[in-house]
Design a protein around this motif. Sequence first.
Motif, short mmCIF file in Angstrom:
data_model
loop_
_atom_site.label_atom_id
_atom_site.label_comp_id
_atom_site.label_asym_id
_atom_site.label_seq_id
_atom_site.Cartn_x
_atom_site.Cartn_y
_atom_site.Cartn_z
N LYS A 27 0.87 -1.18 0.00
CA LYS A 27 0.00 0.00 0.00
C LYS A 27 0.91 1.23 0.00
O LYS A 27 1.64 1.48 0.97
CB LYS A 27 -0.92 -0.01 1.22
N LEU A 28 0.87 1.98 -1.08
CA LEU A 28 1.84 3.04 -1.30
C LEU A 28 1.17 4.40 -1.50
O LEU A 28 0.11 4.49 -2.13
CB LEU A 28 2.68 2.73 -2.55
N LEU A 29 1.83 5.43 -0.98
CA LEU A 29 1.37 6.80 -1.14
C LEU A 29 2.43 7.60 -1.88
O LEU A 29 3.60 7.60 -1.50
CB LEU A 29 1.10 7.44 0.22
N PHE A 30 2.01 8.29 -2.93
CA PHE A 30 2.90 9.14 -3.73
C PHE A 30 2.52 10.59 -3.50
O PHE A 30 1.38 10.98 -3.74
CB PHE A 30 2.79 8.77 -5.21
N VAL A 31 3.50 11.38 -3.04
CA VAL A 31 3.24 12.76 -2.64
C VAL A 31 4.05 13.70 -3.53
O VAL A 31 5.29 13.66 -3.52
CB VAL A 31 3.60 12.99 -1.17
N GLY A 32 3.36 14.54 -4.28
CA GLY A 32 4.06 15.48 -5.16
C GLY A 32 3.14 15.97 -6.25
O GLY A 32 1.94 15.68 -6.27
N GLY A 33 3.71 16.71 -7.18
CA GLY A 33 2.92 17.22 -8.30
C GLY A 33 2.17 18.48 -7.93
O GLY A 33 1.00 18.44 -7.58
N ASN A 34 2.86 19.62 -7.97
CA ASN A 34 2.14 20.88 -7.74
C ASN A 34 1.38 21.28 -9.00
O ASN A 34 1.24 20.48 -9.93
CB ASN A 34 3.11 21.98 -7.27
N GLU A 35 0.90 22.50 -9.06
CA GLU A 35 0.06 22.92 -10.18
C GLU A 35 0.80 22.92 -11.52
O GLU A 35 0.18 22.80 -12.57
CB GLU A 35 -0.52 24.32 -9.93
N GLN A 36 2.11 23.04 -11.48
CA GLN A 36 2.89 23.09 -12.72
C GLN A 36 3.54 21.76 -13.10
O GLN A 36 3.93 21.56 -14.26
CB GLN A 36 4.02 24.14 -12.60
N GLY A 95 4.50 2.35 2.58
CA GLY A 95 5.59 3.21 2.20
C GLY A 95 5.12 4.45 1.48
O GLY A 95 3.97 4.52 1.00
N VAL A 96 6.00 5.45 1.40
CA VAL A 96 5.69 6.74 0.79
C VAL A 96 6.82 7.14 -0.16
O VAL A 96 8.01 6.95 0.16
CB VAL A 96 5.54 7.84 1.88
N VAL A 97 6.44 7.67 -1.30
CA VAL A 97 7.38 8.34 -2.20
C VAL A 97 7.03 9.82 -2.19
O VAL A 97 5.88 10.19 -2.41
CB VAL A 97 7.28 7.80 -3.63
N ILE A 98 8.02 10.67 -1.92
CA ILE A 98 7.76 12.11 -1.90
C ILE A 98 8.82 12.84 -2.70
O ILE A 98 10.00 12.50 -2.64
CB ILE A 98 7.70 12.66 -0.46
N GLY A 99 8.37 13.81 -3.49
CA GLY A 99 9.31 14.67 -4.19
C GLY A 99 9.05 14.95 -5.65
O GLY A 99 9.26 16.08 -6.10
N VAL A 111 4.00 20.18 3.56
CA VAL A 111 3.68 18.81 3.16
C VAL A 111 4.80 17.86 3.59
O VAL A 111 4.55 16.80 4.17
CB VAL A 111 3.44 18.73 1.64
N MET A 112 6.02 18.26 3.31
CA MET A 112 7.18 17.43 3.66
C MET A 112 7.26 17.21 5.17
O MET A 112 7.48 16.08 5.64
CB MET A 112 8.45 18.13 3.16
N ASN A 113 7.07 18.25 5.93
CA ASN A 113 7.10 18.13 7.39
C ASN A 113 6.04 17.17 7.89
O ASN A 113 6.30 16.34 8.78
CB ASN A 113 6.90 19.51 8.03
N THR A 114 4.85 17.27 7.35
CA THR A 114 3.75 16.40 7.75
C THR A 114 4.10 14.94 7.48
O THR A 114 3.87 14.06 8.34
CB THR A 114 2.46 16.77 7.01
N VAL A 115 4.65 14.67 6.32
CA VAL A 115 5.01 13.30 5.97
C VAL A 115 6.07 12.75 6.93
O VAL A 115 5.92 11.67 7.50
CB VAL A 115 5.51 13.23 4.51
N LEU A 116 7.14 13.50 7.12
CA LEU A 116 8.24 13.01 7.95
C LEU A 116 7.82 12.79 9.40
O LEU A 116 8.25 11.82 10.04
CB LEU A 116 9.41 13.98 7.89
N GLN A 123 7.53 1.58 8.37
CA GLN A 123 7.27 2.07 7.02
C GLN A 123 8.59 2.46 6.35
O GLN A 123 9.63 2.53 6.98
CB GLN A 123 6.33 3.28 7.07
N PHE A 124 8.53 2.72 5.02
CA PHE A 124 9.68 3.25 4.32
C PHE A 124 9.29 4.53 3.59
O PHE A 124 8.12 4.76 3.30
CB PHE A 124 10.28 2.23 3.34
N ILE A 125 10.29 5.37 3.33
CA ILE A 125 10.07 6.58 2.56
C ILE A 125 11.17 6.73 1.53
O ILE A 125 12.36 6.56 1.85
CB ILE A 125 9.98 7.84 3.44
N ILE A 126 10.79 7.01 0.31
CA ILE A 126 11.73 7.33 -0.77
C ILE A 126 11.68 8.83 -0.99
O ILE A 126 10.62 9.39 -1.31
CB ILE A 126 11.37 6.58 -2.06
N ILE A 127 12.80 9.50 -0.79
CA ILE A 127 12.88 10.95 -0.96
C ILE A 127 13.58 11.24 -2.27
O ILE A 127 14.74 10.86 -2.48
CB ILE A 127 13.62 11.62 0.22
#
Length: 276
Positions: A27-36, A95-99, A111-116, A123-127
Amino acid sequence: MKLLNEEYIKQAIPVREKNSYKGNFGKLLFVGGNEQMGGAIIMSASAAVYSGAGLVTVASAPVNVHALHTRIPEAMFIDMYDLDTLASMIKKMDGVVIGPGLGRDDRAIDVMNTVLKTLTEDQFIIIDGDAISIYVNELLDHPDAHLIFTPHLGEWKTLSNMGPDKENLQDNIQKQKELNAIVILKKGQSEIYFEDEVWQNIPGNPSMATGGMGDTLAGMIAGFIGQFETYKKGILSAVFLHSKIANTLAETYYVTLPTAIIDHIPKTMKGYTNSN
């Protein structure tokens, strides 16, 4: 340094049990992708879905939801700027992928602070990408989770203070230990730094020098970790097959698009399980 080859991959990719369900495969969460930069997180999450991840959720800017579901309707979606919902979702993940496409503004830092702060030791995190710069420049604390960095040489300079002309095996090993993290250093022949050993990837070619390639690799790594016996087997297999697919495509294409690599992941993985 150990050389990563095809024989290792043949032994690493698992054959799925007959009575399996999606909860078995990460079960994975991907965090990123701003408006641009929504495409970055969509490619990363797509790579995980095509790698066989059981459940994929994307936390991104709301404007990206329709593009995401056009590309991968299999993924779920939340607004990454809704920090309470983000924290609640993290707790359900392996696990989470962020960036990828995160940006570096104040909202991205929140967002980054909340995740960390929310992650736990199981769990694992890929930065990756922008999150590497935020992690270093904002002097953020090491998360409780297993930490994995996926820098290219420019991002490695941010992490290590060693430019591309200065980095070397011994200094890289020392910095990896200081970071207390696994490091996948992306270059012509990528290097993977674990706590006890270093591996070098063999496949790879110049057609891969295009935007989104690293985002795709981060997604593959997360997708593989969620399914493989160990982190090491998952990471090494993802790095190898990412380049192996690109080499095959480069035989007939001048440039290898990350989305083309993604499309070939399931068939390539199946070929290796058939060879076991």
